[in-house]
Structures are given as C-alpha cells and as structure tokens.
Design an enzyme around this catalytic site. Structure first.
Site, short mmCIF file in Angstrom:
data_model
loop_
_atom_site.label_atom_id
_atom_site.label_comp_id
_atom_site.label_asym_id
_atom_site.label_seq_id
_atom_site.Cartn_x
_atom_site.Cartn_y
_atom_site.Cartn_z
N GLY A 4 0.78 -1.22 0.00
CA GLY A 4 0.00 0.00 0.00
C GLY A 4 0.82 1.27 0.00
N LYS A 35 -0.43 2.69 -4.10
CA LYS A 35 -1.02 4.00 -4.37
C LYS A 35 -0.63 4.55 -5.75
CE LYS A 35 -3.15 5.22 -0.45
NZ LYS A 35 -3.05 4.01 0.37
N ASP A 112 -6.10 9.36 2.76
CA ASP A 112 -5.21 10.39 2.20
C ASP A 112 -5.94 11.34 1.27
OD1 ASP A 112 -3.29 9.11 3.65
OD2 ASP A 112 -2.29 8.17 1.96
N TYR A 151 -7.72 7.56 9.92
CA TYR A 151 -7.24 6.21 10.20
C TYR A 151 -6.14 6.17 11.26
CZ TYR A 151 -3.76 7.73 6.73
OH TYR A 151 -2.80 8.44 6.03
N ASN A 241 2.74 -2.97 5.92
CA ASN A 241 2.98 -2.28 4.66
C ASN A 241 4.49 -2.34 4.38
OD1 ASN A 241 2.55 -0.73 2.38
ND2 ASN A 241 2.22 1.18 3.47
#
Length: 491
Positions: A4, A35, A112, A151, A241
């Site tokens: 991610g 992303k 984001d 988050y 991640n």
C-alpha cells in the site's frame, strides 16, 4: 501484508516470491493496494488491460494455493462523486472484474484525502450500497473492508462516530495505530479505536517497514518491535505495509511473522537473526552488516544502532581496557559495513535493491574508520613505564585529520541515503489532537543530526584540536605496538 505504499508498484515476479516466502512462515493475507498504480487511485475508473488483469488473477491464484487470502483495493477518494450513478457503476464494474478474476476480498480505500463535513455519511452509504450491489452481481457473499479518511489515533471524532452509526456492521475498518508509522501499538490503543468505530471488525494497517514518500532515503531493516502481546487479542488482523524494495522488506516481514505466530513468546533480536540467515544465505554476513546499520526508523531511534552504542562508549569511557574494547568492536563493525557490497553477484535481485545503500555504507564506513584512526592517533597512551603519557606525533595526526575530512566530505556529499543514522530524516507523524482532529507531531516527524559517523568525526576532530593545542605537548610519536590497532595506522 498490504502492498500500500506510494512509489513504483512491485514487479509481478517479486510479488509471487513474497507470497511464497511469507506463506511458508504462516502469514495468510495479501492486499493489493499500491497508491502509484494509476488504475488503483488516480485513474481508478479505467479497467485493467488484459495482461495486468491476468497478472492479478495469477497473483490471486498463487495466494489461494499458498493458503493466503488475497484482497484487492481501489482508492477512488480523490475525485469520486459518492452519489453519482455513473461513478457507482464504474466502481462496481472495477470491483466486479476482480471478483470474476477470483478475488473474494475487496477493500474500499478512501484514505489520504481532505476531510469535510458530511464525508463519513457519504462513504458509509456508498459502502453499504457496494456491499449489496456486489452480492446481487455475484450471488455470493464478498468480504468488504474500508480504509477510512481518518485512520490514526485512539480517540473518537465526529467522522468516526458517523461511520460507527451508519457503516454496515460486518465491514472491516483499517487503522494504522496512534500515528501513521507508530513506534508502539498496544492492545489498549486498539480497544480505544475499536470503541470509536462502534466495535466493528478492526484490521491494523501497520506502516512498517514501509519507506515511501518522505522516507525513501531510508531502509528499514530492523526487527518488528513495539507491539505488545495483547494487541493480537483486540485486532482481527495485522497487515504490514512493506518497503519499495520487495526482497529487502522480507527481513522485517519475517520477524513480523514470528510475532504474529506467537505474540507472547516473540523475541525480536532472535527472530531478526533468523531472518538474516534465511535471506542472506552465503551473504548473510554482508546483509547483517548493512541491516545493523539500517535498523533504525519509525520503530527504533538511531541511538539504538550498535555503532551508536559503541561510539557512545568510546566518547565516555575513561578506562583504557574498556576504551580499547569499544574501539576494537567499532572498528570490526565498520569494517564489515565497508565490505558489505563485496561478494554479491551483479544479477542478484537483493543486491540491486540494496545497491544505493551499499554504496553509501562504504562511504560512511570509510569516514567512520578514518575518524576512529584519528581518535586512535590522538588518544594519549600511557603512562609508559610509570612516566608521563606518550603523546601523538603531530604530523601523523594531521595527516589522519585530513584523511577524515576527505572521507567525511564524501559521505556527506553523496546522494542522501540513511546509513548509520540520519543527518536529516522525516516520518509522517500525523496524530490525533484531544478533540479528535489531526495534527503533526514534530518531535516524531523530524530527526536531525543523528548520524553516528558525524558524531565520530566531531569527536575525533575535537580530540585532535585538544591535543594539538596543548603547549606542553610532546612531539614523540606513539609506538605502533602501543596503539589500540597496531596493524593499521593509515589503512
């Protein structure tokens, strides 16, 4: 694991390697969410071309065969109109194609992006619609998860309260801990967040060892730390991640696998040594040397680096024997680091990932060794035969001082890669304020002047200045047999 990060997505063959490696160690989930894949985020409405869709299907099959649950994420939050029928149809088509390719776990990522009043309600309503539409389209139950716009943190907020009230009860909600890259995460933290989202299933998106965006100059090769044993009792899953470098990521991911397999009995250092041995093979010594110089990051301060502790001992120790022991250990550490790039075949994928840091490691180690030799030259040894201490030869010390300056300059002028602690580094330390709104924790975000090599160089030059300014300094050279390292004066 959740792929991610921001930056070039991994190659297909690297993903398959990672799946096999982690599945063999008991890790059982992989979410595709890079992303910088344009069709994941920027151009999310576009279908994948046939060859990319085939690769995703192949990855889903490989995960299934390895006993790993494969999830596909889409991130439409930049420009989706949550209630627009055309956008909803595009989203359903995008995710429906993944279901047709064998994906049984879908993730809606709306992270984001800017928050605004009413956003949580729109996202909850879209999620509820999507769960129902996917069920109608496929005729089966599809697991759905949400990465919310908020988050991080441990407190409730108006946004989270709306999600708690309106999100379907069986939708997993992702969370990164108290901050984006959390140094510590406890079971108490997780319970507080779970309460804030109405007790829904909670998945920890753990941003370690990721090194994207402002962290790209770092390699996070240290062990998985700072997660207490009770965390696993509260969350429904942990997805780490990884870094931009898939194979190098396996050092930390292998240790995370050991934690997840036995949180109560986990020993980070022992797990790390096993990971180095498994991944390094015949080059384990070289990988270990680099990893020991790059094991700081969001979970560990630079002062915990082995070289940092030795440099501290060198600066503070007054006992001659202890000083020599610290200097000898530091020299061995730096010598291994300087030589770390040797012996790696040019076509080794791990070497290709590590190359910028291996090159910087050689520069930093050269400067550190030069500093150590100057410290050695300016260290008064004695007294000899009960007399006065033997002082260094000024000309030899000056030559060592110039050698240090040249090596230190080469390390500092190179393209920025963090090895042996940062000269300047940033971490995305977003936290929650008391009112639930986000803020930047500057102390966590900025690391400045934490380089071990810079500390050694300044120590050496300070000692040199002190010695050369003594009016009663002897000009007699230090006998080689009296030096801490008699075999190397200028090497």
């Amino acid at each position: 694991m959740i792929e991610g990060f921001y930056g070039p997505p991994w190659a297909h063959d690297a993903r398959l390697e990672v799946v096999d490696f982690l599945a063999a160690r008991g890790m059982n989930a992989y979410v595709y969410a890079p992303k910088s894949d344009p069709r994941h985020r920027d151009r999310w409405r576009e279908p994948y071309p046939a060859h990319e869709l085939a690769q995703l299907a192949d990855l889903a099959t490989r995960c299934h065969d390895a006993g790993t649950c494969f999830g596909f994420a889409v991130s439409p939050g930049l420009d989706i109109d949550y209630g627009d029928p055309a956008d909803r149809a595009a989203l359903l088509d995008k995710l429906g194609a993944m279901v047709d390719a064998g994906v049984t776990w879908l993730v809606l990522a709306v992270d984001d992006i800017p928050n605004r009043p009413g956003l949580a309600a729109e996202q909850a309503e879209l999620t509820a619609w999507l769960v129902g539409a996917l069920g109608d389209r496929t005729g089966s139950s599809i697991r759905c998860s949400l990465v919310p716009t908020e988050y991080v943190g441990t407190r409730p907020s108006p946004y989270l309260s709306t999600l708690a009230a309106e999100l379907p009860s069986d939708v997993d909600v992702f969370w990164t801990g108290p901050t984006v890259c959390s140094p510590t995460i406890t079971g108490r933290d997780a319970r507080a967040w779970r309460d804030a989202i109405g007790g829904r299933p909670l998945l920890l998106w753990d941003n370690y060892p990721v090194n994207d965006a402002v962290m790209e100059r770092e390699l996070h090769l240290g062990a998985y730390r700072g997660r207490d044993a009770s965390l696993s009792d509260v969350v429904d899953g942990v997805l780490c991640n990884p870094m931009l470098q898939p194979r190098a990521s396996l050092v930390a991911l292998a240790t995370a696998a050991e934690y997840l397999g036995d949180p109560g009995g986990y020993e980070p250092d022992a797990a790390w040594e096993r990971a180095i041995a498994a991944l390094g093979g015949p080059r384990a010594r070289s990988l270990r040397a680099l990893a020991r110089a790059c094991c700081d990051g969001p979970l560990a301060d630079p002062e915990t680096l082995p070289t940092a502790r030795l440099a501290e001992a060198l600066a503070e120790t007054v006992d001659t024997r202890a000083w020599v022991d610290a200097a000898t250990s530091l020299r061995e550490e730096l010598s291994d680091l300087r030589d770390a790039a040797r012996g790696w075949p040019d076509d080794d994928p791990m070497r290709a990932e590590l190359k910028p840091w291996l090159e910087q490691a050689a520069r930093e180690a050269d400067a550190g060794l030069a500093a150590l030799r100057l410290v050695q030259q300016t260290h008064s040894i004695g007294p000899a035969d009960g007399g006065a201490p033997i002082e260094p030869d000024p000309e030899s010390a000056m030559i060592h001082a110039f050698a240090l300056l040249f090596a230190w300059s080469a390390a500092r002028d190179a393209p920025p890669r963090v090895v042996l602690g940062p000269r300047f580094a940033m971490h995305p330390a977003v936290v929650q304020r008391a009112d639930g709104r986000p803020a930047l924790d500057v102390d966590l975000a900025v690391r400045e002047n934490r380089s071990v090599v810079d500390r050694l160089a300044r120590l050496a030059l300070a000692r040199y200045r002190e010695v050369t300014s003594r009016p009663d300094r002897s000009s007699a050279p230090v006998p080689a047999e009296r030096l801490p390292f008699p075999d190397q004066r200028l090497s």
